[in-house]
Design a protein around this motif. Structure first.
Motif, mmCIF file in Angstrom:
data_model
loop_
_atom_site.group_PDB
_atom_site.id
_atom_site.type_symbol
_atom_site.label_atom_id
_atom_site.label_comp_id
_atom_site.label_asym_id
_atom_site.label_seq_id
_atom_site.Cartn_x
_atom_site.Cartn_y
_atom_site.Cartn_z
ATOM 1 N N GLY A 159 0.840 -1.195 0.000
ATOM 2 C CA GLY A 159 0.000 0.000 0.000
ATOM 3 C C GLY A 159 0.876 1.246 0.000
ATOM 4 N N PHE A 160 0.773 2.014 -1.091
ATOM 5 C CA PHE A 160 1.630 3.183 -1.254
ATOM 6 C C PHE A 160 1.396 4.218 -0.147
ATOM 7 C CE2 PHE A 160 1.857 7.490 -3.291
ATOM 8 C CZ PHE A 160 3.239 7.593 -3.304
ATOM 9 N N GLU A 161 0.130 4.519 0.131
ATOM 10 C CA GLU A 161 -0.174 5.558 1.123
ATOM 11 C C GLU A 161 0.315 5.144 2.509
ATOM 12 O OE1 GLU A 161 -2.194 4.103 -0.939
ATOM 13 O OE2 GLU A 161 -2.811 5.653 -2.357
ATOM 14 N N ARG A 162 0.238 3.832 2.801
ATOM 15 C CA ARG A 162 0.706 3.353 4.107
ATOM 16 C C ARG A 162 2.233 3.426 4.186
ATOM 17 N NH1 ARG A 162 -3.004 -1.996 5.456
ATOM 18 N NH2 ARG A 162 -5.014 -1.038 4.960
ATOM 19 N N LEU A 163 2.876 3.140 3.049
ATOM 20 C CA LEU A 163 4.341 3.205 3.034
ATOM 21 C C LEU A 163 4.795 4.656 3.264
ATOM 22 C CD1 LEU A 163 7.069 1.792 2.458
ATOM 23 C CD2 LEU A 163 6.787 2.475 0.061
ATOM 24 N N VAL A 164 4.141 5.582 2.563
ATOM 25 C CA VAL A 164 4.515 6.999 2.684
ATOM 26 C C VAL A 164 4.385 7.447 4.133
ATOM 27 C CG1 VAL A 164 3.882 9.345 2.026
ATOM 28 C CG2 VAL A 164 3.903 7.536 0.304
ATOM 29 N N ARG A 165 3.310 7.046 4.756
ATOM 30 C CA ARG A 165 3.090 7.445 6.137
ATOM 31 C C ARG A 165 4.190 6.899 7.046
ATOM 32 N NH1 ARG A 165 -1.978 4.697 9.122
ATOM 33 N NH2 ARG A 165 -1.023 4.356 11.133
ATOM 34 N N THR A 166 4.610 5.663 6.776
ATOM 35 C CA THR A 166 5.670 5.075 7.589
ATOM 36 C C THR A 166 6.973 5.854 7.412
ATOM 37 O OG1 THR A 166 4.620 2.933 7.206
ATOM 38 C CG2 THR A 166 6.843 2.907 8.107
ATOM 39 N N ILE A 167 7.309 6.121 6.151
ATOM 40 C CA ILE A 167 8.573 6.825 5.874
ATOM 41 C C ILE A 167 8.541 8.243 6.424
ATOM 42 C CG2 ILE A 167 10.161 7.574 4.042
ATOM 43 C CD1 ILE A 167 9.815 4.547 4.307
ATOM 44 N N GLN A 168 7.389 8.892 6.327
ATOM 45 C CA GLN A 168 7.295 10.277 6.779
ATOM 46 C C GLN A 168 7.024 10.374 8.288
ATOM 47 O OE1 GLN A 168 4.549 12.265 4.065
ATOM 48 N NE2 GLN A 168 6.041 12.195 2.380
ATOM 49 N N GLY A 169 6.986 9.215 8.945
ATOM 50 C CA GLY A 169 6.857 9.202 10.395
ATOM 51 C C GLY A 169 5.528 9.738 10.910
ATOM 52 N N ASN A 187 -2.441 8.030 7.399
ATOM 53 C CA ASN A 187 -2.177 8.256 5.970
ATOM 54 C C ASN A 187 -2.539 9.686 5.577
ATOM 55 O OD1 ASN A 187 -1.843 5.511 6.105
ATOM 56 N ND2 ASN A 187 -3.158 5.019 4.355
ATOM 57 N N TYR A 188 -3.505 10.241 6.302
ATOM 58 C CA TYR A 188 -4.009 11.569 5.927
ATOM 59 C C TYR A 188 -3.067 12.682 6.378
ATOM 60 C CZ TYR A 188 -8.244 9.077 4.743
ATOM 61 O OH TYR A 188 -9.137 8.207 4.176
ATOM 62 N N ASP A 189 -2.081 12.337 7.213
ATOM 63 C CA ASP A 189 -1.138 13.362 7.657
ATOM 64 C C ASP A 189 0.052 13.503 6.713
ATOM 65 O OD1 ASP A 189 -2.749 13.881 9.767
ATOM 66 O OD2 ASP A 189 -1.649 12.628 11.206
ATOM 67 N N THR A 190 0.069 12.709 5.628
ATOM 68 C CA THR A 190 1.192 12.771 4.691
ATOM 69 C C THR A 190 0.909 13.781 3.582
ATOM 70 O OG1 THR A 190 0.229 11.144 3.214
ATOM 71 C CG2 THR A 190 1.537 10.303 5.046
ATOM 72 N N ASP A 191 1.913 14.013 2.757
ATOM 73 C CA ASP A 191 1.705 14.951 1.644
ATOM 74 C C ASP A 191 0.830 14.357 0.542
ATOM 75 O OD1 ASP A 191 3.617 13.143 0.844
ATOM 76 O OD2 ASP A 191 4.848 14.607 -0.235
ATOM 77 N N VAL A 192 0.373 13.104 0.725
ATOM 78 C CA VAL A 192 -0.585 12.555 -0.242
ATOM 79 C C VAL A 192 -1.944 13.238 -0.048
ATOM 80 C CG1 VAL A 192 -1.762 10.467 -1.051
ATOM 81 C CG2 VAL A 192 0.593 10.325 -0.249
ATOM 82 N N PHE A 193 -2.274 13.532 1.212
ATOM 83 C CA PHE A 193 -3.617 14.064 1.498
ATOM 84 C C PHE A 193 -3.656 15.487 2.073
ATOM 85 C CE2 PHE A 193 -4.528 9.502 1.371
ATOM 86 C CZ PHE A 193 -5.644 9.512 0.555
ATOM 87 N N GLN A 194 -2.545 15.931 2.659
ATOM 88 C CA GLN A 194 -2.595 17.231 3.344
ATOM 89 C C GLN A 194 -3.066 18.403 2.468
ATOM 90 O OE1 GLN A 194 -2.231 18.577 6.560
ATOM 91 N NE2 GLN A 194 -2.764 16.469 7.027
ATOM 92 N N PRO A 195 -2.536 18.552 1.241
ATOM 93 C CA PRO A 195 -2.998 19.701 0.444
ATOM 94 C C PRO A 195 -4.499 19.635 0.178
ATOM 95 C CG PRO A 195 -1.032 18.690 -0.534
ATOM 96 C CD PRO A 195 -1.475 17.778 0.565
ATOM 97 N N MET A 196 -5.009 18.415 -0.065
ATOM 98 C CA MET A 196 -6.442 18.271 -0.340
ATOM 99 C C MET A 196 -7.265 18.612 0.899
ATOM 100 S SD MET A 196 -8.828 17.665 -2.442
ATOM 101 C CE MET A 196 -8.232 16.848 -3.920
ATOM 102 N N LEU A 197 -6.810 18.172 2.063
ATOM 103 C CA LEU A 197 -7.548 18.478 3.290
ATOM 104 C C LEU A 197 -7.580 19.993 3.524
ATOM 105 C CD1 LEU A 197 -6.279 15.563 5.532
ATOM 106 C CD2 LEU A 197 -8.645 15.947 4.799
ATOM 107 N N ALA A 198 -6.457 20.656 3.198
ATOM 108 C CA ALA A 198 -6.422 22.119 3.362
ATOM 109 C C ALA A 198 -7.437 22.769 2.430
ATOM 110 C CB ALA A 198 -5.014 22.636 3.065
#
Ligand code: ATP
Ligand code: MG
Length: 870
Positions: free
Chosen positions: A238-248, A252-263
């Motif tokens: 899962g890409f979004e789960r991997l990103v979240r792990t790497i970005q600490g 998943n929603y706290d990563t740059d995959v979702f943050q701009p959209m949430l803003a």
């Protein structure tokens, strides 16, 4: 690392390990009856895994768009409420088809996440299949031994069949799997409870990121397992789960995959992420769903009322509803998120950018339609609650709630919320019964029993139908299928001239024959890339050599319609503009249907131009220039029109008639002249920004012409072969209107005379002028005269009571002038009470009322009753 960099690093790593990196296949699946959407990275490889397609590259890797909202994998209800399940997500995957197996796969995974991405091994856990008595399988010691090279024993856990034995479906390839889980809790928490106790326990901080599947068995219809000839590695991370792990991050929603959209959502809906859980859930739902909606439309699946389209519509509605209920959004807003999505994902998925003009209006009009549904539903619900209140009840019938959802599309949870807020409950048992009833009807309709394949002989199937309609062939395998109480056979041939349904073109029909015996092929479908012939009867000797023969006339009609579709596509782009893009098509022997992007109705003049241009190209008798194996880049360079969201291999088939060039796998005529002519019979709208044209060609176009000609001849005969038919019809219409007017005048005069006649019969009845009407009277006349009397006696007490008959049927009627009504007399009430006496019913207004009945013998009594009431 940014999300973008992480995605790229995976593909680079796998490329370096000898994998061919390929683009994501479409998320929408068009030619697999068992799946509507890609739900795992392995779907596009099913053909290879099942042994139907050749292995082109033994190692491949990609980032695949997946959607888990229906069927075997459905995460919809979790999405938004948890922080690591999405509807649409990207799955990073690598495959080995008969190449490396368990050790290679585990070693690659380890090297990538530990050496390249630097995930701390002390936070990693691996699971292995513990074995299963009922399957007769032991623990997967082989995988465990490989893990032991990398992880301490207490980080290698046993998992059961549910978590660690992966199956594609009820039958087909399957095998044990190993999952990698990451513990991302704080050190403090880890000290309290070791991560190993939380693996596969739905803990939001101890989650699975990668599943490595070792496909080594084939599940047969009787449930037994047989070893697979070519073992396959299938992995999905899962890409979004991997990103979240790497970005600490914790979500998943706290990563740059979702943050701009949430803003962006915060800005549009005037809310802030991270303040209140209810709002956060809604914002997550919207941030997630907009991806699914936009990608589905991009891949060619519009929201609609059936099947895959309905799934997308429901997801869109779920997003609207969360906005409506929790963010107070009463107007369409999802479509305004599209530019943000494109900013976030447009680089990795350029198709999104190209389809923006399409996506936006579709979403907007869907949103608006659903908001109207919500308004209507609330009105209906208000009425249900008012009725219940009047009946002094606090429970709303479960059937009504079901109807609200099922018929009006009003969401159940919203109904429940509103009922709760207003102090009502609903009868759940009734609701569930209604739901169950509907479901069981659906199940019956779809139930399909697949038997096992009976292999007659090994070998590959070859399609020769572009060149030949008749060929000698043998049966490779067959199986029995039953559906809706009917049973038929699916047959795979060594060589086949039969085109299997695909790309909107229906499958061929025809027959298999051996000596004097003939067996019908009633349809040809494609299953995981394999042409499957549908037959109602199977030859006794399946090992014989048969002649397979396609119904040539039918195929010719189909080819005409398919080639005409290309010509019309070209003509539409010439007449309406380059924005015209194919959105769907259906080609049968009877007609063709073509859906395309265009933002307003096509005018009759434009349609005529399209038809004329198409017919010109037909008359030019352009020869088919077909090249079967063109590299896709070259085809695009030639200007070939390709479909968005279509899965193409490296080599494509190009179909060219003069200026019309398309990528297409369908059946075509050898030159356009064979189409004869094309006639457009309909132009309609199918969705926002999408129009549909239906047309006929060849013999059907002739039939259309003959039909019109016959009608014209019929009309001419009706009008005595008038030389100028149009003028004759106009004259007829005018005459008719004149006659109608005359009749109206006559009627008015007649009713006026009738009125005067009635007035003449009036007698004094106290201070009222009363007419008593008995005997034979036409009730039409009585009803017609009343408004005239009303206008005449505005300040005189005048009444008519009638108890009459006409053609054996009794009628009673009352007229009261305004002063009588003002006194409180009521014609409607009088009629209601007297109607019983003639066994009838009726009513009306205070000043006039009538009733018909069945018993003429009651007329005297009715008259008495009416007079008495007056
Ligand atoms: P889970 O148990 O967490 O739902 P799964 O067992 O359904 O996961 P797989 O079918 O093995 O997952 O899919 C492979 C990988 O895809 C998972 O390891 C996970 O990283 C990711 N994944 C699965 N479902 C989702 C989802 N709904 N949203 C995001 N990623 C997902
Ligand atoms: Mg799951």
């Amino acid at each position: 690392m940014t999300a973008q960099e992480i995605r790229q690093s995976f593909l680079d790593f796998m490329a370096q390990k000898g994998h061919q990196v390929v683009p994501s296949a479409p998320m929408v699946i068009k030619d697999d009856p068992t799946l509507m959407f890609t739900n795992a990275g392995m779907n596009p490889w099913k053909g290879i895994i099942l042994g139907n397609d050749p292995i082109k590259y033994p190692r491949v890797a990609d980032s695949q768009k997946c959607l888990r909202v229906s069927g075997k994998h459905n995460d919809l209800e979790e999405v938004g409420h948890d922080t690591y399940h999405h509807t649409m997500f990207e799955m990073l995957g690598n495959w080995s088809f008969g190449d490396y197996f368990k050790e290679g796969a585990i070693d690659f995974a380890w090297e990538y996440i530990v050496d390249v991405l630097k995930i701390d091994p002390k936070n990693l856990y691996a699971t292995v299949f513990e074995g299963s008595k009922e399957e007769g399988l032991g623990r997967d010691d082989e995988a465990a031994a490989v893990w032991a090279k990398h992880l301490p024993a207490d980080h290698i856990l046993n998992g059961n069949k549910h978590d660690n034995f992966w199956e594609m479906g009820d039958t087909g390839p399957c095998g044990p799997c190993s999952e990698i889980h990451v513990d991302s809790r704080s050190e403090e928490e880890k000290a309290k409870v070791p991560g190993r106790e939380l693996v596969n326990k739905d803990h939001p901080q101890v989650i699975e990121i990668w599943n490595i599947v070792f496909m080594q068995f084939n599940r047969k219809a009787d449930g037994s397992l047989e070893p697979l000839a070519k073992k396959v590695i299938d992995t999905g991370m899962g890409f979004e789960r991997l990103v979240r792990t790497i970005q600490g991050k914790q979500s998943n929603y706290d990563t740059d995959v979702f943050q701009p959209m949430l803003a962006k959502i915060g800005e549009l809906c005037n809310c802030k992420y991270g303040v209140e859980e209810k709002t956060d859930v809604a914002m997550r739902v919207i941030a997630d769903h907009i991806r699914t909606i936009a990608f589905a439309i991009t891949d060619g699946q519009l929201p609609s009322n059936e099947k895959a389209g309905y799934v997308i519509r429901r997801i869109l509605r779920r997003a609207v509803r969360y906005g409506y209920t929790f963010l107070g959004m009463r107007e369409a807003f999802l479509y305004k998120l599209v530019p943000q999505l494109i900013a976030d994902m447009g680089v990795a998925y350029p198709e999104l950018v190209k389809q923006q003009a399409q996506i936006t209006p579709v979403i907007k009009s869907e949103e608006e339609a659903f908001l109207r549904t919500l308004d209507k539903g609330i009105t209906l619900l208000d009425k249900l609650m008012a009725d219940a209140r009047n009946a002094k009840k606090t429970e709303i019938s479960g059937v009504d709630v079901f109807t609200l959802k099922d018929t009006y599309g009003f969401p159940l949870d919203l109904t429940e919320l509103i009922l709760r807020e207003n102090g009502f409950t609903t009868n759940e048992e009734e609701y569930n019964k209604a739901l169950e009833h509907q479901k069981s009807m659906g199940r019956e309709a779809n139930k399909q029993d697949l038997g096992d394949w009976n292999v007659v002989r090994e070998g590959d199937t070859e399609f020769v139908g572009y060149d030949e309609l008749e060929v000698e062939t043998q049966i490779l395998r067959y199986r029995q299928v039953s559906q809706k109480g009917k049973s038929f056979y699916q047959v795979v041939l060594s060589k086949t001239p039969f085109y299997a349904e695909m790309g909107g073109e229906v499958g061929d029909t025809g027959k298999l024959s051996v000596e004097s015996l003939e067996f019908r092929v009633i349809d040809t479908k494609r299953e995981n890339g394999l042409p499957v012939h549908i037959m109602t009867e199977l030859p006794e000797n399946v090992e014989a050599t048969f002649v397979a023969k396609v119904d040539a006339e039918r195929r010719q009609a189909i080819s005409c319609n398919h080639s005409a579709t290309h010509i019309i596509h070209y003509a539409l782009r010439q007449v309406l503009g380059e924005h015209v893009e194919q959105k769907g098509s259906f080609v049968s022997p009877e007609s063709l249907r073509f859906d395309f992007s265009h933002f307003q109705k096509v005018s009759p003049e434009e349609l005529r131009k399209v038809e004329q241009l198409a017919n010109q190209l037909i008359r030019q008798d352009l020869h088919l220039e077909e090249s079967r194996h063109t590299p896709i880049a070259k085809a695009k360079e030639m200007g070939a029109m390709a479909l968005f969201g279509e899965k193409y291999g490296d080599d494509v088939r190009v179909i060219k008639y003069g200026p019309s060039i398309e990528l297409c796998g369908g059946c075509h005529v050898s030159s356009t002249g064979r189409i004869g002519s094309v006639r457009i019979i309909m132009e309609t709208s199918v969705a926002a920004g999408i129009r549909r044209i239906e047309a006929v060609t060849a013999a059907k176009a002739d039939e259309l012409y003959y039909g019109a000609q016959d009608m014209l001849n019929g009309l001419k005969t009706l009008f005595n072969n008038a030389p100028d038919l149009m003028a004759a019809i106009h004259k007829f219409i005018d005459e008719n209107a004149g006659l109608k007017k005359q009749i109206e005048n006559f009627m008015a005069e007649k009713i006026e005379r009738y009125r005067d006649d009635l007035i003449g019969r009036a007698e004094d009845f106290g201070d009222i002028k009363l007419v008593r009407l008995t005997g034979e009277h036409n009730p039409e006349m009585i009803r017609g005269v009343m408004p005239l009397l009303r206008g005449k006696f505005t300040d005189v007490k005048f009444a008519v009571v009638a108890a009459t008959q006409f053609e054996g049927k009794p009628t009673i009627a009352v007229f009261l002038s305004q002063p009588l009504v003002d006194e409180g007399k009521n014609a409607g009430a009088m009629i209601k009470s007297a109607a019983k006496l003639i066994q009838g019913g009726g009513g009306g207004q205070p000043w006039m009322a009538t009733a018909g009945g069945r018993d003429v013998n009651g007329l005297n009594a009715a008259m008495e009753e009416l007079v008495k009431m007056l």
